[in-house]
Design an enzyme around this catalytic site. Sequence first.
Site, PDB file in Angstrom:
ATOM      1  N   HIS A 168      28.377  -6.368  -9.493  1.00 23.87           N
ATOM      2  CA  HIS A 168      27.246  -6.945 -10.218  1.00 23.87           C
ATOM      3  C   HIS A 168      25.936  -6.261  -9.826  1.00 23.87           C
ATOM      4  O   HIS A 168      25.815  -5.731  -8.719  1.00 23.87           O
ATOM      5  CB  HIS A 168      27.111  -8.442  -9.899  1.00 23.87           C
ATOM      6  CG  HIS A 168      28.159  -9.312 -10.520  1.00 23.87           C
ATOM      7  ND1 HIS A 168      28.843 -10.283  -9.815  1.00 23.87           N
ATOM      8  CD2 HIS A 168      28.631  -9.377 -11.799  1.00 23.87           C
ATOM      9  CE1 HIS A 168      29.693 -10.903 -10.625  1.00 23.87           C
ATOM     10  NE2 HIS A 168      29.587 -10.376 -11.827  1.00 23.87           N
ATOM     11  N   CYS A 255      26.035 -15.409  -5.131  1.00 26.52           N
ATOM     12  CA  CYS A 255      27.186 -15.848  -5.935  1.00 26.52           C
ATOM     13  C   CYS A 255      27.530 -17.320  -5.699  1.00 26.52           C
ATOM     14  O   CYS A 255      28.107 -17.968  -6.562  1.00 26.52           O
ATOM     15  CB  CYS A 255      28.414 -15.018  -5.575  1.00 26.52           C
ATOM     16  SG  CYS A 255      28.131 -13.259  -5.455  1.00 26.52           S
TER      17      CYS A 255
HETATM   18  N1  GLY Z   1      35.689 -12.053  -6.943  1.00 26.00           N
HETATM   19  C1  GLY Z   1      34.529 -12.291  -7.693  1.00 26.00           C
HETATM   20  C2  GLY Z   1      34.579 -11.660  -9.009  1.00 26.00           C
HETATM   21  O1  GLY Z   1      35.245 -10.642  -9.151  1.00 26.00           O
HETATM   22  O2  GLY Z   1      34.021 -12.141  -9.946  1.00 26.00           O
END
Ligand code: GLY
Length: 264
Positions: A168, A255
């Site tokens: 991300h 996250c």
């Molecule tokens: N493990 C977090 C994701 O890949 O979204």
Amino acid sequence: MSFSTHFTHAITRRPAPSITAGLRAIDTGSPDLALMQSHHADYIATLKETGATVIELPALDAYPDSVFVEDTALCLPQGAVIMRPGAPSRLGEAAKMAPHLAAFYGDIRRIEAQDSFIEGGDILVTEREVLVGRSARTNAAGIAELTLVVAPWGHTLREVHTPPGVLHFKTDCSLLDIDTILSTSRLAASGCFEDYRVIPVAEGEEAAANTIRFNELVLMPAGFPRTRDAITAAGFTVREIGNSECAKLDGGMSCLSLRFTPRP
Ligand code: GLY
């Protein structure tokens, strides 16, 4: 107070036993649920230490990555937007979050088009703009749809690029105050933060880039002393949180929560 750094509320979700099946770019071993639960408890306690209310949702075993709630929604002062995660195994997580946000927001929008994909981890909200990194999880259609949602709320969206091979956009950067961004060198080299003050993550400590500024604290993953010292030297109050188990799934501080101030 800045809406991008100061919040009255956060939503978290407990890690599920299925976390061992969570997505990962490289397999570095199975996450230990008990240790992840302990780290998660430390994280929540630290959010609460700032005076915030934390809504702790129950585990969702059907969704191995559901502890990473940030990917399900974008929370802005004017309203919340339910995302459409680009990972097929995570698509259903967004609908599970919607009713919890509806309890706090009068205006809930959704990314709806079948070809639109966007995850909250690719979105960095600053005081002046919403940066969205195109990635393997976030595509042009998702960004275009979000642009139309946030524009009437007065937000300018700027498309940027998540570095290749990085999950991300916020895997590689964090907002520390309204003008200051912590960033890896590989991301800052793209020029996307030219109008900001950048604190570089120490070389070799790239996994330290995903922090959160939450009220008066900066929460960062433990184990990155040079980056910690650089953030501290810049005047921020740092709390280090164990992140070894989430890191096995490419997850970090941002996250693990949705951060917001309710607007009924
Ligand atoms: N493990 C977090 C994701 O890949 O979204």
